[in-house]
Each structure stands twice: as C-alpha cells, then as structure tokens.
Write a protein that holds these residues in place. Sequence first.
Motif, PDB file in Angstrom:
ATOM      1  N   PHE A 161     122.255 -11.557  14.032  1.00 48.49           N
ATOM      2  CA  PHE A 161     121.007 -10.936  13.581  1.00 48.49           C
ATOM      3  C   PHE A 161     120.427 -11.664  12.368  1.00 48.49           C
ATOM      4  N   ASP A 162     121.232 -12.508  11.741  1.00 47.68           N
ATOM      5  CA  ASP A 162     120.728 -13.341  10.652  1.00 47.68           C
ATOM      6  C   ASP A 162     120.038 -14.593  11.181  1.00 47.68           C
ATOM      7  N   GLU A 163     120.157 -14.868  12.468  1.00 45.96           N
ATOM      8  CA  GLU A 163     119.529 -16.035  13.076  1.00 45.96           C
ATOM      9  C   GLU A 163     118.159 -15.705  13.654  1.00 45.96           C
ATOM     10  N   TYR A 164     118.038 -14.553  14.286  1.00 47.93           N
ATOM     11  CA  TYR A 164     116.739 -14.070  14.774  1.00 47.93           C
ATOM     12  C   TYR A 164     116.869 -12.615  15.197  1.00 47.93           C
ATOM     13  N   ILE A 165     115.733 -11.926  15.237  1.00 49.92           N
ATOM     14  CA  ILE A 165     115.648 -10.529  15.634  1.00 49.92           C
ATOM     15  C   ILE A 165     114.534 -10.408  16.669  1.00 49.92           C
TER      16      ILE A 165
ATOM     17  N   HIS B  31     106.148  -1.327   1.981  1.00 50.04           N
ATOM     18  CA  HIS B  31     106.150  -2.694   2.483  1.00 50.04           C
ATOM     19  C   HIS B  31     106.473  -2.722   3.976  1.00 50.04           C
ATOM     20  N   VAL B  32     106.039  -3.787   4.596  1.00 51.99           N
ATOM     21  CA  VAL B  32     106.445  -4.122   5.953  1.00 51.99           C
ATOM     22  C   VAL B  32     107.233  -5.420   5.865  1.00 51.99           C
ATOM     23  N   TYR B  33     108.324  -5.490   6.595  1.00 52.80           N
ATOM     24  CA  TYR B  33     109.133  -6.704   6.613  1.00 52.80           C
ATOM     25  C   TYR B  33     108.878  -7.443   7.925  1.00 52.80           C
ATOM     26  N   PHE B  34     108.388  -8.677   7.797  1.00 54.16           N
ATOM     27  CA  PHE B  34     108.155  -9.541   8.943  1.00 54.16           C
ATOM     28  C   PHE B  34     109.357 -10.464   9.119  1.00 54.16           C
ATOM     29  N   PHE B  35     109.848 -10.567  10.339  1.00 58.10           N
ATOM     30  CA  PHE B  35     110.981 -11.440  10.646  1.00 58.10           C
ATOM     31  C   PHE B  35     110.522 -12.576  11.545  1.00 58.10           C
ATOM     32  N   LYS B  36     110.960 -13.778  11.200  1.00 54.25           N
ATOM     33  CA  LYS B  36     110.631 -14.961  11.995  1.00 54.25           C
ATOM     34  C   LYS B  36     111.798 -15.933  11.887  1.00 54.25           C
ATOM     35  N   GLY B  37     112.432 -16.201  13.024  1.00 58.44           N
ATOM     36  CA  GLY B  37     113.618 -17.043  12.986  1.00 58.44           C
ATOM     37  C   GLY B  37     114.674 -16.450  12.075  1.00 58.44           C
ATOM     38  N   ASP B  38     115.208 -17.263  11.167  1.00 58.59           N
ATOM     39  CA  ASP B  38     116.271 -16.784  10.276  1.00 58.59           C
ATOM     40  C   ASP B  38     115.742 -16.341   8.911  1.00 58.59           C
TER      41      ASP B  38
END
Length: 225
Positions: free
Chosen positions: A98-102, A60-67
């Motif tokens: 880091f739980d708010e954005y990355i 899998h790839v994990y996409f991060f957006k905002g929180d």
Amino acid sequence: MAVKVYFTKHKNYARYNVSPPGPPPDKVEYVKSIGANWGHTAHYGFDSDIDAAVNWPNGHVYFFKGDKYAKYNVQANDITGPPQKTKDGWDGFEATGFDEYIDAALELGDGSAWFFRDDECLLFGEEKGKETVIVGPGKIATLLPDLASASFGTDDFGSYLDDGVFMSGKGYLFKGDHYIRVTRSGDFLLVDSGYPLKTADQWVGFPSTFTAENFQSIWINPNHS
C-alpha cells in the motif's frame, strides 16, 4: 445544503451536485482541468492520473499517486507543501504494498478509512491515541466479504476498485461502469440491497467526453453549495 462531488479522470474532473439525501437525481455541473483549477497541483505533478482521494476530518483531502501523497486544503483550494512518500506519512503502510500504490479509499466519517489495492484492503484509523493500520492488510474477500459477493456480469467488488466517497451516512464505491452503496457496521461494510447498479443510470448527466465509468479518484467538497 447541496455538496459537490469531484470525479477525476486523467487531467480533468467533473463536478457533480448532490442534494441531501442524494444521490440521485442530481447532475454534472461541468468538466474542467485539474491543473488549471486546483491550486498548485500541476507544480507538484498531481494534475493528472490521481490514483485515489480520501476526505479527512481535518479539512483536507489526501490525493494518492504512485508511492506519494499530497495533502490538499479544501478551504484554500491548494496543496499544502510538496508531496511526501506514503510510507513516511501513513503508519503501517510500509512494506505492505500500500506504500507503492493505492487503487481506492473510503473514509468512514470519523477519521478512519478503508484503503484498497488490487484484491486487498486495510483499515486505517486511531488506536491507543495513534493513527495507524488497525485491520489488515488482507484479502477483500476475507475482510469485507460482502463487497466480494456484490457482482455484476462476470466481475465483482472484491478487487481493483476505482475509488469511493462517503456522505450522508453512506459509502459509495465505484468500479468500471457500476457502483455499490454500503452501510457501515462497526468498522466493516455491508452492501445495501439492490446493488450494484450501473453508474450512468443513477448518476446522470456525465457527458460523452467524461463518461460515467472508470473514475480514477473521487472526493467531496462540503464547503461549496
């Protein structure tokens, strides 16, 4: 076997062909819409402005957006279920910022990864049989001083990274219109001699509509040759 590296900006992505040991010289194959080609990303609001992406050994790839983050199945070319709060899925991120954005992430090839936010970083991996934060959070300049010393113009890699990708035993971290190649030393990162380099000079073929700078997320698909 060649692999495909995906660079994203806003609603589009560029697919870049990399042949071992690469890069470069290889090439951009095309630029396309994220929402029209990556499964249900549009349905879940992950078809634009993805902040960071990180490959994981589970396919899998994990996409991060905002929180939030979305789990993307590479083989199935689709998101697995609705996005979740980052603080709920990544142990140790809560109340760190880091739980708010990355800003960026760099997986190290073994299920551990460095995550970057502003001028801070942390290392996430397995400790005592549990996935959690194992180093940091702390200043990039303190935990990864080699990055902060890698400068171009009046800027450096000690803050506000765009994203990164790991392949053939090397990590590539991008910022603005430059990038560095790094070698793993234990859990830490050393910048290879001769870097930073200007991205457009090495990763050739990006069109004027998708220039080789200010990428938002980067990930690798080893299944397409």
